[in-house]
Design an enzyme around this catalytic site. Structure first.
Site, short mmCIF file in Angstrom:
data_model
loop_
_atom_site.label_atom_id
_atom_site.label_comp_id
_atom_site.label_asym_id
_atom_site.label_seq_id
_atom_site.Cartn_x
_atom_site.Cartn_y
_atom_site.Cartn_z
CD GLU A 93 -2.76 -1.26 2.48
OE1 GLU A 93 -3.89 -1.77 2.34
OE2 GLU A 93 -2.34 -0.85 3.57
CB CYS A 151 2.94 7.64 2.92
SG CYS A 151 3.44 6.50 4.18
CB CYS A 158 7.42 -4.66 8.86
SG CYS A 158 8.79 -3.73 9.60
CB CYS A 162 6.86 -1.70 16.25
SG CYS A 162 8.50 -1.22 15.65
CB CYS A 165 3.42 -1.12 13.90
SG CYS A 165 3.42 -0.92 12.10
N GLY A 205 6.86 -1.58 6.08
CA GLY A 205 8.26 -1.99 6.03
C GLY A 205 9.22 -1.06 6.72
CB SER A 260 9.88 5.45 14.73
OG SER A 260 9.45 5.78 13.43
CG LEU A 261 12.98 8.47 20.73
CD1 LEU A 261 14.26 7.68 20.54
CD2 LEU A 261 13.29 9.88 21.21
CG ASN A 262 7.59 5.40 18.50
OD1 ASN A 262 7.28 6.54 18.17
ND2 ASN A 262 7.59 4.39 17.66
CG ASN A 336 -3.56 6.57 13.67
OD1 ASN A 336 -4.44 7.38 13.95
ND2 ASN A 336 -2.42 6.92 13.11
CB CYS A 379 0.94 6.89 11.27
SG CYS A 379 1.71 8.25 10.44
#
Ligand code: SAH
Length: 398
Positions: A93, A151, A158, A162, A165, A205, A260-262, A336, A379
């Protein structure tokens, strides 16, 4: 390798080997990469001014493996999710994100007039806006251009796992080739009717896990015979694979870097992102510090906000300390949701408080409002599975 993954030099070499004049290499490259919004070449027959025997010879060694557009879904906010089928039947996608409020003016006076009328100025990503000179060179004669971000995906599924995700739930199938990455851009250009102004590697990915495919795609996209993307308009987002960040920084010129620290502690980040056990926060931030930034550029830090997990005042106080000395901006992404994990998005008030605290700590911080979440295009929601999930309504079939 597939035909669209080859650089001009590689194509020319093959053209020569087939006993043809080198200028045919440029011709073939332009067919495969330079057609803008007109058409995306899907077969060697389509390259009409190239001798058929040459096209066949090239495709015999490096077949064209085009993407098919499976479906285009439009969200209420104008975001469009594009679902592609690879030639080996995998689903990937891309997401087209228009932003009419973010006009990139070619004429400063018009921009000022617009600002006076009260339309929203740059709200975030202000440094993604190219210089006046760059703009004039690129689109002479056009006065205003709405921001359009694409995007793209870099892999089928992937491997990074995570916890928050949706793509992670698919597991890893394979890397996308450079040709498959750039073709997402060309197909999106065709569907949108214009070229995206900005490109982000934030789809399915982990781009740094597919460094070869991604770096090759970047050079194809930058080529003047192709889409001629400025690397200033391209952002590569990573979970923090430090070896990849180092190699990305050595590209000439390097694209923008997003990390992407998060989380603000290794304990929490270990749980959310297993990659942290390999490259913990301190090591990751050291790599960010060393990343070469051209004038005025910053490293973007993405921070997915998960209620009760990484959104405390203590987190908000630690983050500015961690990022001290790195030219940076922070994008807060309220989580999300998708079916599965037991996370929640913090309340609007909590998000604002968190942002305010980061501001007080001296950070440039923006909240990423979810775009296209009603079609699972926001996202972290990209998770196209098999054929069943991809059957579109006939009217949206491209
Ligand atoms: N693998 C790369 C790029 C893909 S993810 C990376 O991790 O950076 C793009 C961004 O979406 C990342 O910042 C990631 O942390 C974020 N993200 C993933 N799942 C999410 C979700 N469910 N809600 C909000 N953001 C999410």
């Amino acid at each position: 390798m597939d035909l669209r993954s080859l650089t001009p030099a590689e194509l020319t070499e093959r053209v020569r080997a087939a006993g043809q004049p080198p200028y045919r290499g440029e011709q073939v490259f332009r067919w495969l990469h330079g057609r803008g919004a007109e058409a995306v070449v899907e077969s060697v027959e389509a390259m009409s001014n190239v001798p058929r025997a040459l096209a066949d010879a090239l495709a015999a060694e490096a077949p064209l493996r085009p993407l098919a557009v499976d479906a285009v879904q439009q969200a209420a906010d104008g975001t469009r999710k594009l679902r592609f089928r690879t030639s080996d039947g995998r689903a990937i996608e891309s997401v087209l994100i228009p932003d009419e409020n973010r006009v990139e003016p070619l004429d400063v006076r018009l921009a000022e007039a617009r600002a006076k009328r009260g339309s929203e100025g740059p709200s975030d990503d202000d440094d993604d806006v190219e210089s006046e000179t760059e703009r004039r060179q690129r689109l002479p004669g056009r006065l205003l251009r709405d921001k359009l971000t694409l995007c793209v995906s870099s892999q089928v599924g992937c491997a990074l796992d995570c916890a928050f995700c949706a793509t992670a739930t698919l597991g890893f199938s394979r890397h996308l080739s450079a040709g498959e990455i750039v073709e997402q851009v060309y197909r999106a250009t065709q569907i949108a009717g214009r070229r995206p102004t900005n490109l982000v590697f934030m789809g399915m990915g982990e781009p740094m896990h597919n460094f070869d495919g991604v770096s090759r795609a970047l050079s194809l996209l930058q080529h003047p015979w192709g889409a001629a993307f400025s690397p200033r308009r391209v952002t590569v987002s990573t979970v923090g694979m430090v070896t990849g960040i180092e190699k990305l920084g050595q590209l000439m010129p390097a694209p923008n870097l997003a990390i992407s620290l998060n989380a603000t502690t290794d304990e929490v980040r270990d749980r959310l992102m297993p990659v942290n056990r390999r490259w913990p926060i301190a090591v990751l931030l050291e790599a960010a510090r060393r990343f070469p930034l051209s004038h005025g550029r910053r490293v973007t830090f993405e921070y997915v906000l998960l209620a009760g997990v990484n959104d405390s005042d203590a987190d908000a106080d630690r983050l500015p300390r961690l990022l001290r000395g790195i030219p940076s901006k922070v994008n807060l992404i309220p989580w999300n949701p998708f079916a599965g994990p037991a996370f929640a998005r913090p309340s609007a008030e909590r998000i604002r408080t968190f942002q305010e605290r980061l501001r007080q700590g001296g950070l440039a911080v923006y909240i990423r409002t979810p775009r296209g979440d009603d079609i699972d295009a926001a996202c972290g929601q990209l998770a196209a599975r098999g054929a069943e999930a991809l059957l579109p309504a006939p009217s949206v079939r491209a």
